[in-house]
Design a protein around this motif. Structure first.
Motif, PDB file in Angstrom:
ATOM      1  N   SER A 242       0.813  -1.210   0.000  1.00 25.30           N
ATOM      2  CA  SER A 242       0.000   0.000   0.000  1.00 25.30           C
ATOM      3  C   SER A 242       0.852   1.267   0.000  1.00 25.30           C
ATOM      4  CB  SER A 242      -0.929   0.023   1.219  1.00 25.30           C
ATOM      5  OG  SER A 242      -1.827  -1.064   1.177  1.00 25.30           O
ATOM      6  N   ILE A 243       2.130   1.146   0.332  1.00 24.02           N
ATOM      7  CA  ILE A 243       2.990   2.333   0.438  1.00 24.02           C
ATOM      8  C   ILE A 243       4.011   2.395  -0.688  1.00 24.02           C
ATOM      9  CG2 ILE A 243       2.703   2.547   2.937  1.00 24.02           C
ATOM     10  CD1 ILE A 243       5.422   1.145   3.233  1.00 24.02           C
ATOM     11  N   LYS A 244       3.685   1.738  -1.813  1.00 22.62           N
ATOM     12  CA  LYS A 244       4.609   1.692  -2.936  1.00 22.62           C
ATOM     13  C   LYS A 244       4.887   3.073  -3.537  1.00 22.62           C
ATOM     14  CE  LYS A 244       0.809   0.732  -6.127  1.00 22.62           C
ATOM     15  NZ  LYS A 244       0.834   2.037  -6.784  1.00 22.62           N
ATOM     16  N   ASP A 245       4.047   4.073  -3.212  1.00 21.14           N
ATOM     17  CA  ASP A 245       4.202   5.404  -3.800  1.00 21.14           C
ATOM     18  C   ASP A 245       5.435   6.144  -3.300  1.00 21.14           C
ATOM     19  OD1 ASP A 245       1.814   4.983  -5.116  1.00 21.14           O
ATOM     20  OD2 ASP A 245       0.616   5.929  -3.551  1.00 21.14           O
ATOM     21  N   ILE A 246       6.035   5.692  -2.201  1.00 15.93           N
ATOM     22  CA  ILE A 246       7.140   6.451  -1.610  1.00 15.93           C
ATOM     23  C   ILE A 246       8.348   6.524  -2.540  1.00 15.93           C
ATOM     24  CG2 ILE A 246       8.023   4.437  -0.350  1.00 15.93           C
ATOM     25  CD1 ILE A 246       8.100   8.105   0.825  1.00 15.93           C
ATOM     26  N   LEU A 247       8.655   5.451  -3.271  1.00 10.47           N
ATOM     27  CA  LEU A 247       9.818   5.483  -4.158  1.00 10.47           C
ATOM     28  C   LEU A 247       9.647   6.469  -5.315  1.00 10.47           C
ATOM     29  CD1 LEU A 247      10.959   1.763  -4.154  1.00 10.47           C
ATOM     30  CD2 LEU A 247      12.418   3.733  -3.699  1.00 10.47           C
ATOM     31  N   PRO A 248       8.509   6.445  -6.042  1.00 13.46           N
ATOM     32  CA  PRO A 248       8.335   7.473  -7.078  1.00 13.46           C
ATOM     33  C   PRO A 248       8.390   8.890  -6.525  1.00 13.46           C
ATOM     34  CG  PRO A 248       6.744   5.714  -7.380  1.00 13.46           C
ATOM     35  CD  PRO A 248       7.422   5.449  -6.071  1.00 13.46           C
ATOM     36  N   MET A 249       7.890   9.096  -5.304  1.00 15.46           N
ATOM     37  CA  MET A 249       7.943  10.428  -4.705  1.00 15.46           C
ATOM     38  C   MET A 249       9.384  10.862  -4.486  1.00 15.46           C
ATOM     39  SD  MET A 249       4.830  10.186  -1.924  1.00 15.46           S
ATOM     40  CE  MET A 249       5.156  11.799  -1.263  1.00 15.46           C
ATOM     41  N   MET A 250      10.221   9.950  -3.963  1.00 13.24           N
ATOM     42  CA  MET A 250      11.621  10.299  -3.735  1.00 13.24           C
ATOM     43  C   MET A 250      12.358  10.517  -5.057  1.00 13.24           C
ATOM     44  SD  MET A 250      12.848   8.162  -0.348  1.00 13.24           S
ATOM     45  CE  MET A 250      12.762   6.529  -1.081  1.00 13.24           C
ATOM     46  N   MET A 251      12.017   9.692  -6.067  1.00 11.34           N
ATOM     47  CA  MET A 251      12.672   9.834  -7.362  1.00 11.34           C
ATOM     48  C   MET A 251      12.248  11.107  -8.091  1.00 11.34           C
ATOM     49  SD  MET A 251      14.904   7.506  -7.947  1.00 11.34           S
ATOM     50  CE  MET A 251      15.098   7.517  -9.733  1.00 11.34           C
ATOM     51  N   SER A 252      11.124  11.706  -7.688  1.00 11.73           N
ATOM     52  CA  SER A 252      10.664  12.934  -8.340  1.00 11.73           C
ATOM     53  C   SER A 252      11.476  14.155  -7.926  1.00 11.73           C
ATOM     54  CB  SER A 252       9.182  13.170  -8.024  1.00 11.73           C
ATOM     55  OG  SER A 252       9.006  13.561  -6.664  1.00 11.73           O
ATOM     56  N   ILE A 253      12.300  14.023  -6.890  1.00 11.43           N
ATOM     57  CA  ILE A 253      13.152  15.130  -6.449  1.00 11.43           C
ATOM     58  C   ILE A 253      14.224  15.372  -7.502  1.00 11.43           C
ATOM     59  CG2 ILE A 253      14.711  15.959  -4.640  1.00 11.43           C
ATOM     60  CD1 ILE A 253      13.189  14.101  -2.704  1.00 11.43           C
ATOM     61  N   LYS A 254      14.369  16.594  -7.928  1.00 18.92           N
ATOM     62  CA  LYS A 254      15.217  16.920  -9.074  1.00 18.92           C
ATOM     63  C   LYS A 254      16.667  16.475  -8.891  1.00 18.92           C
ATOM     64  CE  LYS A 254      16.329  20.747 -12.174  1.00 18.92           C
ATOM     65  NZ  LYS A 254      16.114  22.189 -12.468  1.00 18.92           N
ATOM     66  N   VAL A 256      17.913  14.126  -7.038  1.00 16.28           N
ATOM     67  CA  VAL A 256      18.101  12.718  -6.674  1.00 16.28           C
ATOM     68  C   VAL A 256      18.397  11.868  -7.900  1.00 16.28           C
ATOM     69  CG1 VAL A 256      16.905  10.645  -5.847  1.00 16.28           C
ATOM     70  CG2 VAL A 256      16.753  12.778  -4.545  1.00 16.28           C
ATOM     71  N   SER A 257      19.426  11.034  -7.804  1.00 18.32           N
ATOM     72  CA  SER A 257      19.758  10.078  -8.866  1.00 18.32           C
ATOM     73  C   SER A 257      19.425   8.651  -8.459  1.00 18.32           C
ATOM     74  CB  SER A 257      21.246  10.162  -9.218  1.00 18.32           C
ATOM     75  OG  SER A 257      21.553  11.399  -9.784  1.00 18.32           O
ATOM     76  N   ILE A 258      19.528   8.359  -7.135  1.00 20.97           N
ATOM     77  CA  ILE A 258      19.295   7.012  -6.622  1.00 20.97           C
ATOM     78  C   ILE A 258      18.421   7.101  -5.378  1.00 20.97           C
ATOM     79  CG2 ILE A 258      20.373   4.954  -5.605  1.00 20.97           C
ATOM     80  CD1 ILE A 258      22.919   5.728  -7.203  1.00 20.97           C
ATOM     81  N   ALA A 259      17.389   6.260  -5.317  1.00 23.27           N
ATOM     82  CA  ALA A 259      16.505   6.215  -4.149  1.00 23.27           C
ATOM     83  C   ALA A 259      16.489   4.797  -3.594  1.00 23.27           C
ATOM     84  CB  ALA A 259      15.098   6.651  -4.516  1.00 23.27           C
ATOM     85  N   VAL A 273      15.621  -0.595  -4.815  1.00 24.50           N
ATOM     86  CA  VAL A 273      16.528   0.395  -5.402  1.00 24.50           C
ATOM     87  C   VAL A 273      15.917   0.964  -6.682  1.00 24.50           C
ATOM     88  CG1 VAL A 273      18.883   0.832  -6.206  1.00 24.50           C
ATOM     89  CG2 VAL A 273      18.459  -1.011  -4.563  1.00 24.50           C
ATOM     90  N   ARG A 274      15.958   2.283  -6.823  1.00 22.57           N
ATOM     91  CA  ARG A 274      15.553   2.935  -8.061  1.00 22.57           C
ATOM     92  C   ARG A 274      16.652   3.909  -8.481  1.00 22.57           C
ATOM     93  NH1 ARG A 274      12.662  -0.568  -7.256  1.00 22.57           N
ATOM     94  NH2 ARG A 274      10.375  -0.672  -7.280  1.00 22.57           N
ATOM     95  N   SER A 275      16.855   4.049  -9.772  1.00 21.98           N
ATOM     96  CA  SER A 275      17.872   4.976 -10.265  1.00 21.98           C
ATOM     97  C   SER A 275      17.403   5.625 -11.558  1.00 21.98           C
ATOM     98  CB  SER A 275      19.205   4.252 -10.494  1.00 21.98           C
ATOM     99  OG  SER A 275      19.076   3.279 -11.513  1.00 21.98           O
ATOM    100  N   LEU A 279      21.824   2.102 -13.033  1.00 20.19           N
ATOM    101  CA  LEU A 279      22.665   1.742 -11.889  1.00 20.19           C
ATOM    102  C   LEU A 279      21.981   0.818 -10.890  1.00 20.19           C
ATOM    103  CD1 LEU A 279      24.345   5.190 -11.110  1.00 20.19           C
ATOM    104  CD2 LEU A 279      25.489   3.136 -11.946  1.00 20.19           C
ATOM    105  N   ALA A 280      20.649   0.731 -10.919  1.00 17.71           N
ATOM    106  CA  ALA A 280      19.928  -0.014  -9.882  1.00 17.71           C
ATOM    107  C   ALA A 280      20.337  -1.480  -9.846  1.00 17.71           C
ATOM    108  CB  ALA A 280      18.423   0.119 -10.091  1.00 17.71           C
ATOM    109  N   GLN A 281      20.351  -2.122 -11.004  1.00 17.40           N
ATOM    110  CA  GLN A 281      20.706  -3.542 -11.049  1.00 17.40           C
ATOM    111  C   GLN A 281      22.151  -3.765 -10.616  1.00 17.40           C
ATOM    112  OE1 GLN A 281      22.677  -5.707 -13.052  1.00 17.40           O
ATOM    113  NE2 GLN A 281      21.742  -7.558 -12.226  1.00 17.40           N
ATOM    114  N   LYS A 282      23.029  -2.856 -10.999  1.00 17.94           N
ATOM    115  CA  LYS A 282      24.441  -2.948 -10.615  1.00 17.94           C
ATOM    116  C   LYS A 282      24.593  -2.847  -9.102  1.00 17.94           C
ATOM    117  CE  LYS A 282      28.949  -0.825 -11.566  1.00 17.94           C
ATOM    118  NZ  LYS A 282      29.645   0.278 -12.303  1.00 17.94           N
ATOM    119  N   ILE A 283      23.849  -1.921  -8.501  1.00 15.72           N
ATOM    120  CA  ILE A 283      23.882  -1.752  -7.043  1.00 15.72           C
ATOM    121  C   ILE A 283      23.331  -2.994  -6.346  1.00 15.72           C
ATOM    122  CG2 ILE A 283      22.899  -0.460  -5.107  1.00 15.72           C
ATOM    123  CD1 ILE A 283      22.964   2.017  -6.993  1.00 15.72           C
TER     124      ILE A 283
END
Length: 321
Positions: A242-254, A256-259, A273-275, A279-283
């Motif tokens: 239900s809280i899956k929206d937090i990652l897109p919100m963090m990634m929307s910050i100008k 930010v490259s990695i969340a 991990v989101r990038s 880079l996400a898969q590498k991390i």
């Protein structure tokens, strides 16, 4: 690959099978649930005896999907055909039976859109460029049994595609994805049903919980992370899906490259991990995980001092990138 040969082989396997099992990955998400349940529906329409399995309960976020009431948690029957949907590593089913010996003794088909290193099934329909397992299942049904497609199936496969592309915002959206979406709309996929249940279905507790995680967020250079403990979810009458929206919100910050979204569950620490670059898969692979180039995850042992562990992980990520 989604080749004519693989599709024909799958058709023969389905035609010959009487009793079929479908299994999604551990901790199922929207794409795995929608792709599996509607593959299950199609196979039932073909007169097959079909069961589908999950190693754990499904998030209440998906309670509006009536078909989720039919899954089973104990995998103990003999099947003519076993289909793994939305995963390419059999161990990710969460069932301990899925070892090399089990694979050798059973006819296993794998349908997946994640990156892979080997083909583990007798038939492997692996398309890493696809947006979702739901997109692949739609293509399979369209080729094998197009007459079975109706507005109900179209709506739910569209749900899976929208879920795994974050409403067509992820880099995994390609021309074929939008073409598939267009065909589903032509089949009268119910857009309002999707909007109401995916984007207008929040609880006050969910909003409070997301607010708490935002307050916990730490931004260092271009890396942002936050965390929660599994036990905290009950206090807000919500759950992890239900809280899956937090990652897109963090990634929307100008800037930010990695969340990173950390979840502590007893002695385990899971990280999504989101990038914005590849880079996400590498991390994730550095910590024993995997996934897509811009969306991945890993699981490690949780230390007693989480703050210290987070800082160590961030430093290690800086060295990777």
């Amino acid at each position: 690959m989604l080749s004519n040969e693989n599709i024909n082989d799958l058709k023969v396997a389905i035609d010959q099978a009487k009793h079929i099992a479908i299994i999604w990955h551990h901790s199922p998400d929207g794409d795995s649930i929608w792709s599996t349940t509607w593959l299950w529906e199609i196979l039932k329409k073909l007169g097959k005896k079909v069961e589908y399995f999950s190693d754990e309960e499904i998030s209440k976020f998906y309670s509006f999907i009536k078909e989720t009431r039919h899954f089973k948690t104990e995998f103990k029957w003999k099947f003519d055909l076993i289909i793994l949907c939305d995963l390419n590593e059999p161990a990710r089913t969460g069932f301990i039976d899925f070892d090399d010996e089990f694979l050798a003794q059973n006819f296993v088909v794998i349908i997946d859109h994640h990156m892979y290193t080997k083909e583990s099934g007798k038939i492997n329909i692996l398309e890493p460029q696809a947006s979702s397992a739901s997109e692949i299942v739609f293509q399979i049904i369209e080729r094998l049994r197009p007459e079975q497609l109706d507005w109900h199936i179209a709506t739910n496969l569209m749900c899976g595609m929208i879920f795994d592309t974050d409403c067509f915002r992820h880099p995994n959206v390609r021309a074929q994805t939008l073409a598939a979406a267009s065909k589903l709309l032509e089949l009268w996929a119910d857009k309002q049903f999707i909007i109401d249940n995916l984007y207008r279905n929040n609880t006050f507790g969910k909003i409070q919980f997301i607010s708490m995680m935002i307050q916990r967020a730490v931004l260092k250079n271009k890396i942002i992370y936050t965390y929660y403990d599994e036990s905290e979810l009950a206090d807000y009458d919500t759950d992890k899906d239900s809280i899956k929206d937090i990652l897109p919100m963090m990634m929307s910050i100008k800037r930010v490259s990695i969340a990173l979204l950390f979840k502590k569950d007893w002695e385990k620490l899971t990280c999504s991990v989101r990038s914005k670059t590849d880079l996400a898969q590498k991390i994730a692979s550095n910590f024993g995980g995997g996934g897509h180039s811009k969306a991945a995850g890993f699981m490690i042992e949780a230390k007693n001092n989480l703050d210290r562990q987070f800082k160590k992980i961030i430093e290690e990520i800086k060295n990777i990138i």
